[in-house]
Write an enzyme that holds these catalytic residues in place. Structure first.
Site, PDB file in Angstrom:
ATOM      1  N   LEU A  51       0.861  -1.174   0.000  1.00 27.10           N
ATOM      2  CA  LEU A  51       0.000   0.000   0.000  1.00 27.10           C
ATOM      3  C   LEU A  51       0.900   1.228   0.000  1.00 27.10           C
ATOM      4  O   LEU A  51       1.962   1.225   0.623  1.00 27.10           O
ATOM      5  CB  LEU A  51      -0.902   0.035   1.241  1.00 27.10           C
ATOM      6  CG  LEU A  51      -1.955  -1.068   1.391  1.00 27.10           C
ATOM      7  CD1 LEU A  51      -2.717  -0.884   2.701  1.00 27.10           C
ATOM      8  CD2 LEU A  51      -2.919  -1.072   0.215  1.00 27.10           C
ATOM      9  N   ASP A  52       0.479   2.281  -0.692  1.00 24.43           N
ATOM     10  CA  ASP A  52       1.251   3.520  -0.670  1.00 24.43           C
ATOM     11  C   ASP A  52       1.366   4.038   0.756  1.00 24.43           C
ATOM     12  O   ASP A  52       0.524   3.734   1.619  1.00 24.43           O
ATOM     13  CB  ASP A  52       0.577   4.592  -1.535  1.00 24.43           C
ATOM     14  CG  ASP A  52       0.597   4.236  -3.008  1.00 24.43           C
ATOM     15  OD1 ASP A  52       1.494   3.477  -3.415  1.00 24.43           O
ATOM     16  OD2 ASP A  52      -0.283   4.727  -3.740  1.00 24.43           O
ATOM     17  N   LYS A  53       2.377   4.832   0.994  1.00 22.17           N
ATOM     18  CA  LYS A  53       2.615   5.398   2.320  1.00 22.17           C
ATOM     19  C   LYS A  53       1.349   6.023   2.908  1.00 22.17           C
ATOM     20  O   LYS A  53       1.004   5.778   4.068  1.00 22.17           O
ATOM     21  CB  LYS A  53       3.723   6.447   2.248  1.00 22.17           C
ATOM     22  CG  LYS A  53       3.938   7.223   3.539  1.00 22.17           C
ATOM     23  CD  LYS A  53       4.976   8.313   3.374  1.00 22.17           C
ATOM     24  CE  LYS A  53       5.122   9.139   4.647  1.00 22.17           C
ATOM     25  NZ  LYS A  53       6.118  10.243   4.486  1.00 22.17           N
TER      26      LYS A  53
END
Length: 345
Positions: A173-175
């Site tokens: 997952l993106d930051k």
């Protein structure tokens, strides 16, 4: 620092494996701390490498590292040939020439260390874990984030994680995206989870808050390939595979609630490309709220893109049990939804 100390080759196994760029300061790659142990190695160019380019000769002498990575080191001014710093990869070497090499841990190689942190573990057994990742937590070390990542936390939580590639992380997952992730705890399980994801047998659904009122059918399937944006290398974009490199990507978007200027949707992934939902929503004319990279303006008090992985379902690779997990949107996203006049049910 002496001239000879500035003319060192700094390499590590972790860096070579991930093909990551090196951080350079004053012509020398930085390491995590000045007290790291080093190994000075002086090698003579063998007869078989006579007349080769420097990068090719180095690749033969230290075959555990890629030529691409060695080229970065040469360009950074950290390779010494015949007692002199050489920065051109095309420099020709001769049999018997001396190469000075100092092996020293880099930021990258020291990034994979245990760091205790609080993990929101939704489920765990001896084979896998499901984690609810908060927004702001980077999944694995990368330039600019060499510590404090989920990977570091997994290494601290489970000693067995150190024996797994990426500590068992099978998807990312993106930051600034929150929500559910599955992590393997055994190598065989990791391989099986990767295969399940590749076969599209892991169901992943997201809640997204987007700009503009929704128009047309309440459910839309987006089949649009994604590749690197040729105008901005930090972004991904919908691309024509006949003209640009990229990969097929498919997302089903369903309307949950509509407003005058915004809409709340649920997105189901059929593929898992980098920034897929963010790119596809922008492609539809509905960039996510506060997703500045893809044209989304700030809104609802959010300081990150309005995206949350709300549902994860798959067949347990060992027990065969049907696994399903749900995570409601976190407080910041719920507040933004309400602030923009929408309702999450």
């Amino acid at each position: 620092m002496t001239d000879s100390e500035q003319s060192k080759l700094i390499i590590s196994g972790a860096v070579a494996a991930h093909e990551l760029p090196i951080a350079v300061h004053d012509g020398v790659p930085e390491d995590a701390d000045g007290g790291a142990e080093t190994e000075l190695r002086r090698e003579l160019v063998p007869a078989a490498s006579h007349g080769l380019r420097l990068d090719l000769a180095l690749a033969a002498i230290v075959p555990e590292f890629s030529r691409n990575y060695l080229q970065q080191l040469i360009g950074g001014g950290v390779v010494q040939l015949r007692g002199l710093v050489v920065t051109k990869t095309s420099t020709k070497v001769k049999a018997g020439d001396e190469l000075a090499i100092e092996l020293r841990p880099t930021l990258q190689s020291q990034a994979f260390k245990p760091e205790a942190m609080v993990l929101d573990i939704v489920f765990e057994d001896p084979y896998l874990m499901v984690i609810n990742k908060p927004a702001g937590l980077v999944v694995h070390p990368a330039p600019g984030n060499w510590s404090g990542t989920l990977l570091n936390g997994l290494l601290a939580y489970d000693a067995q994680a150190s024996f797994l590639p990426r500590a068992g992380i099978v998807h990312r997952l993106d930051k600034d995206t929150s929500g559910l992730m599955v992590v393997a705890r055994q190598r065989q399980v990791m391989d099986q989870l990767v295969d399940l994801i590749a076969a599209r047998n892991v169901s992943r659904e997201y809640i997204a808050l987007a700009h503009e009122a929704w128009q047309g059918a309440k459910t839309r399937e987006v089949d649009a390939a994604i590749g690197r944006d040729t105008r901005n290398r930090l972004r991904m974009a919908v691309v024509d595979l006949e003209k640009n490199s990229g990969k097929t990507a498919s997302t089903v978007v369903a309307l949950l609630h509509n407003g005058e200027r915004h809409c709340l949707v649920k997105c189901k992934l059929h593929t898992g490309r980098t920034h897929q939902i963010r790119v596809h929503m922008a492609f539809l004319g509905h960039p996510l709220v506060s997703d500045e990279l893809y044209g989304g303006a700030a809104g609802g008090g959010l300081h990150r893109q309005a995206l949350h992985a709300c549902r994860l379902a798959f067949k347990h690779p060992v027990t065969g049990a049907k696994m399903e997990f749900r995570s409601p949107p976190p407080a910041d996203l719920l507040a933004a939804i309400a602030d923009l006049g929408l309702i999450y049910n």
